[in-house]
Structures are given as structure tokens and as C-alpha cells.
Motif scaffolding. Structure first.
Motif, PDB file in Angstrom:
ATOM      1  N   GLU A  83      39.814  16.886  -0.783  1.00 51.25           N
ATOM      2  CA  GLU A  83      39.897  16.714  -2.235  1.00 51.25           C
ATOM      3  C   GLU A  83      40.179  15.268  -2.619  1.00 51.25           C
ATOM      4  N   GLU A  84      40.900  14.543  -1.798  1.00 48.23           N
ATOM      5  CA  GLU A  84      41.199  13.138  -2.066  1.00 48.23           C
ATOM      6  C   GLU A  84      40.046  12.222  -1.689  1.00 48.23           C
ATOM      7  N   GLY A  85      39.025  12.753  -1.012  1.00 40.58           N
ATOM      8  CA  GLY A  85      37.878  11.949  -0.623  1.00 40.58           C
ATOM      9  C   GLY A  85      38.067  11.250   0.719  1.00 40.58           C
ATOM     10  N   ARG A  86      39.068  11.627   1.481  1.00 37.37           N
ATOM     11  CA  ARG A  86      39.310  11.011   2.787  1.00 37.37           C
ATOM     12  C   ARG A  86      38.379  11.576   3.861  1.00 37.37           C
ATOM     13  N   LEU A  87      37.880  12.770   3.646  1.00 42.02           N
ATOM     14  CA  LEU A  87      36.944  13.414   4.573  1.00 42.02           C
ATOM     15  C   LEU A  87      35.701  13.825   3.798  1.00 42.02           C
ATOM     16  N   ASP A  88      34.542  13.712   4.490  1.00 40.59           N
ATOM     17  CA  ASP A  88      33.349  14.290   3.864  1.00 40.59           C
ATOM     18  C   ASP A  88      33.243  15.753   4.308  1.00 40.59           C
ATOM     19  N   LEU A  89      32.314  16.467   3.759  1.00 45.05           N
ATOM     20  CA  LEU A  89      32.216  17.907   3.999  1.00 45.05           C
ATOM     21  C   LEU A  89      31.904  18.234   5.455  1.00 45.05           C
ATOM     22  N   HIS A  90      31.055  17.429   6.083  1.00 42.27           N
ATOM     23  CA  HIS A  90      30.699  17.662   7.479  1.00 42.27           C
ATOM     24  C   HIS A  90      31.911  17.468   8.387  1.00 42.27           C
ATOM     25  N   GLU A  91      32.644  16.388   8.175  1.00 39.37           N
ATOM     26  CA  GLU A  91      33.830  16.126   8.990  1.00 39.37           C
ATOM     27  C   GLU A  91      34.917  17.177   8.739  1.00 39.37           C
ATOM     28  N   TYR A  92      35.039  17.609   7.492  1.00 32.24           N
ATOM     29  CA  TYR A  92      35.998  18.667   7.159  1.00 32.24           C
ATOM     30  C   TYR A  92      35.670  19.945   7.927  1.00 32.24           C
ATOM     31  N   ASP A  93      34.389  20.302   7.979  1.00 30.38           N
ATOM     32  CA  ASP A  93      33.972  21.502   8.697  1.00 30.38           C
ATOM     33  C   ASP A  93      34.266  21.378  10.194  1.00 30.38           C
ATOM     34  N   GLU A  94      33.980  20.209  10.766  1.00 28.82           N
ATOM     35  CA  GLU A  94      34.258  19.999  12.196  1.00 28.82           C
ATOM     36  C   GLU A  94      35.755  20.144  12.490  1.00 28.82           C
ATOM     37  N   ARG A  95      36.563  19.550  11.635  1.00 22.16           N
ATOM     38  CA  ARG A  95      38.011  19.605  11.861  1.00 22.16           C
ATOM     39  C   ARG A  95      38.557  21.018  11.650  1.00 22.16           C
TER      40      ARG A  95
END
Length: 144
Positions: free
Chosen positions: A25-37
Motif C-alpha cells: 500500500e505504501e508503494g514499497r513493493l510492486d504486485l509481482h514482488e508482493y505475490d512472491e513474498r
């Protein structure tokens, strides 16, 4: 046994998921990286694996240092002094809005009579019934 080697529980994984969601939500991760994590978080068995998912993310910012303004609901409007006729207060807006509709219907009816050069059934009279009933209800004190 150190903390890093201890097995993590569902509540620990959920806390990491919340941190990842905040980072997204803060923009520190993109959606792809969020999914991987997220996948790494749910696959993690130890605290070391969980900590590795969020090591490069900053911790939560305390509310005192946050730049986000907390939500403050608007104050309720205060009635003006001396205003006591609440049942009749809705008559003018009702008359202006619905009366305008009736007026437009009569205008259309009149233009169609002129265009056809004969008297057509006055169908806008039916529009007067809800107007009269609405006015009677508002003047009768049942303004709901």
C-alpha cells in the motif's frame, strides 16, 4: 535453540503478511514482488525464513511521526435558532423538483397538441395526483 531456528506459527505468518500488505500500500513493493513474498511467507517454517521475507522493509512508522492525517468526521450541522417548522421545511424543495417535472410534462403535451393541431388527451393531469398527495403529506406533518 535460538529464535531463528524455532518454528513459526500461523499468527507469526499473518503478522508478516500484514507488513507485506502495508509495504504494498505504501508503494514499497510492486504486485509481482508482493505475490512472491506472500508465497515465501506461507512456505516459511522457521522465524529465520520469515525474517528473510521482510528484512529490507522498514518497520511500521509510529502514529506520532506519520505524515498521514487521521480521519476526522465532519461536525453535524447545527439547526439555526428559531427554526422550528420541520414538517413544512420539505415543501419548497419537493414543489420545486416535482412541480418542475409536471410543468415539463404539460409543456410537452401542449407542444404535441399544437403540432398535431388537435386536442390530445391531457395525460399530464395524472402527474398532478402524486404532486397533490405529496404536498398534502408534507403540509399534514408527516414529512418522512
Amino acid at each position: 535453540m535460538s529464535r531463528d531456528e524455532m518454528r513459526a506459527g500461523d499468527a507469526d505468518r499473518q503478522a508478516v503478511v500484514e507488513r507485506l500488505k502495508t509495504a504494498l500500500e505504501e508503494g514499497r513493493l510492486d504486485l509481482h514482488e508482493y505475490d512472491e513474498r506472500l508465497q515465501q511467507t506461507y512456505a516459511a517454517k522457521t522465524f529465520r525464513e520469515l525474517d528473510g521475507v521482510v528484512t529490507d522493509l522498514p518497520g511500521p512508522i509510529p502514529a506520532q511521526q506519520s505524515r498521514v492525517q487521521p480521519f476526522q468526521p465532519p461536525a453535524a450541522p447545527q439547526p439555526a435558532a428559531g427554526v422550528g417548522e420541520t414538517p413544512r421545511s420539505g415543501v419548497r424543495p419537493f414543489l420545486a423538483s416535482y412541480g418542475g417535472v409536471v410543468l415539463v410534462c404539460f409543456l410537452i403535451w401542449g407542444l404535441s397538441c399544437l403540432g398535431s393541431r388537435e386536442f390530445v388527451y391531457p395525460w399530464p393531469l395524472w402527474m398532478l395526483i402524486p404532486l397533490i398527495l405529496g404536498l398534502l403529506r408534507r403540509w399534514g406533518g408527516r414529512n418522512r
